[in-house]
Write an enzyme that holds these catalytic residues in place. Structure first.
Site: not given
Ligand SMILES: [Zn+2]
Ligand SMILES: [Zn+2]
Length: 459
Positions: A332, A336
């Site tokens: 994931d 940022h």
């Molecule tokens: Zn998610």
């Molecule tokens: Zn994600």
């Protein structure tokens, strides 16, 4: 479908994985420990890659010299099948100040990955064949390892109208997801599952009940109470998993549940699998190695969605990974910009990077202490494409070369040399981890070499 960029998987559809063309690798990795759990291979061997294919696996010292081939002295090193990440955010189009296809794939290759699957919560989102076509074109120019792009389940990720799933599938979507957001309306998901059966391609689900999680910034529990922060309860995730597995069973459709974070979620998946629901799921290195105790630091690098949970939840994820209830590891990876993270915890953006540290973090925290066998970790890192129809890379003669060369004893400080990713919101930053990727071959091409890792070239 195996890990080859621009390879057709037949049927006249667009190939699902796209990447930049480049020179095919010619190299000999001498005497490394070759570990391919699926093939039952775990022994020191010479691995010969010729024109991008695994040409020979020989007894140590048994491989012949090949003119012009690079020679990697592999003694003491691991040579593994390349990893496949089913869940990354490459921020293209629209947020290239955080990441782009070149930096994102370089970051992945630096972590031993030979393919990644990119989410579609971009700006604009990938909800039309036109946007999908443009990111695929960019991948052909910029991606150093193959990328599979999911497309949105709903138009504009608004959770209401379905996207043109069949058209998107023909245009090369590897699957469908509104990741970043849940599909809150069960009727919308039900119709998407009906289309999924026709269009093919799994639907990957970010499971979160927006009403239950509303306002929360971390796990709901003792730590959130102590810090006085609003919490996201674990049932926000597990109730949606239960709902969506029931829908998938009812419609005979296939779903992939993203980023499990809680014990109850693992239990719901186990229950669904026992009922023969067509469901797979993933867990992230941060949920497998950290808990909400880390949030006491108020460091926004520990803010992600779903949030870090308790030690009991973490143990359930590890048990699930070990016994196969959790099918694969997904980072994931969520880059940022600094200004979105260097703010008070409550206001910070959700998400952490993780491609460059996935193996090292899990090797350090789970394998070295004897919690998880190395071969199980390798299996779960390599099979991440399977929910999307991508075969796990293998170390076998005739296969396209997808290989991660790793020094399992090298201890390094995360971030001390910077990152390949454009962003540096890595939750392991500053930590000492053991195990470092030295070289990655992806789709038959050398995609990454650690700077300090010198190669010899036979004349
Ligand atoms: Zn998610
Ligand atoms: Zn994600």
């Amino acid at each position: 479908m195996s890990v080859t960029a621009n390879g057709s998987d037949g049927g006249g559809e667009a190939p699902k994985l796209v990447g930049r063309a480049g020179p095919a690798a010619n190299l000999i990795i001498r005497g490394a420990r070759l570990l391919d759990p699926r093939g039952g291979l775990d022994a020191p061997r010479d691995l010969v890659v010729r024109d991008g294919e695994i040409a020979e696996i020989a007894e140590p010292g048994g491989a012949p010299e090949i003119e012009g081939a690079e020679v990697v002295e592999g003694e003491g090193l691991l040579a593994l099948p390349g990893f496949v990440d089913p869940h990354v955010h490459l921020r293209v189009p629209g947020q290239e100040h955080k990441e782009d296809l070149e930096t994102g794939t370089r970051s992945a290759a630096a972590g031993g990955y030979c393919a990644v699957i990119a989410m579609a919560n971009t700006s604009p989102p990938i909800d039309s064949a036109a946007v999908l076509g443009s990111v695929r074109d960019r991948a052909e120019r910029e991606a150093s390892i193959p990328i599979g792009f999911v497309a949105n389940v709903t138009r504009g990720m608004a959770g209401q109208e379905l996207s043109e799933m069949a058209e998107l599938s023909e245009a090369g979507a590897i699957g469908f997801s509104d990741d970043g957001l849940p599909i809150a309306d069960a009727r919308v998901l039900r119709r998407a599952l009906q289309y999924q059966r026709l269009a093919g391609g799994v639907i990957a689900l970010h499971e979160e009940d927006p009403d239950l999680s509303s306002g929360g910034v971390m796990n709901e529990g003792a730590v959130s109470a102590a810090l006085g922060m609003a919490g996201v309860p674990e049932v926000s995730e597990s109730t949606m998993i239960a709902r969506d597995c029931s829908l998938a069973l009812y419609e005979g459709a296939r779903v992939h549940v993203q980023h499990l974070s809680a014990r109850k979620s693992v239990e719901e998946i186990a229950h669904a699998k026992a009922l023969d629901v067509q469901v797979s799921c993933e867990a992230s290195p941060h949920h497998l190695t950290l808990t909400d105790e880390a949030v006491r630091s108020l460091d926004a690098r520990f803010k992600m969605n779903p949030p870090l949970r308790t030690e009991d939840d973490r143990q359930a994820l590890i048990d699930g990974l070990r016994d196969g209830t959790v099918d694969c590891v997904a980072t994931d990876h969520a880059p940022h910009a600094a200004e979105e993270k260097e703010v008070p915890f409550e206001e910070a953006a959700w998400g952490v990077t993780g491609l460059e540290t996935a193996f090292a973090a899990l090797h350090t925290e789970l394998v070295l202490p004897g919690v998880l066998p190395l071969e199980v970790l390798v299996e779960r890192l390599t099979c991440g494409g399977e929910p999307f129809g991508i075969e796990a890379p293998r170390l076998e003669v005739g296969a396209v070369a997808n290989v991660a060369v790793i020094d399992p004893e090298l201890t390094w400080t995360v971030g001390e040399d910077g990152y390949e990713s454009r962003s540096y919101n890595n939750c392991f930053g500053g930590r000492e981890l053991t195990g470092r990727v030295l070289m990655t071959v992806a789709a038959g091409r050398v995609a990454f070499r650690q700077r300090s890792f010198a190669l010899g070239v036979a004349s």
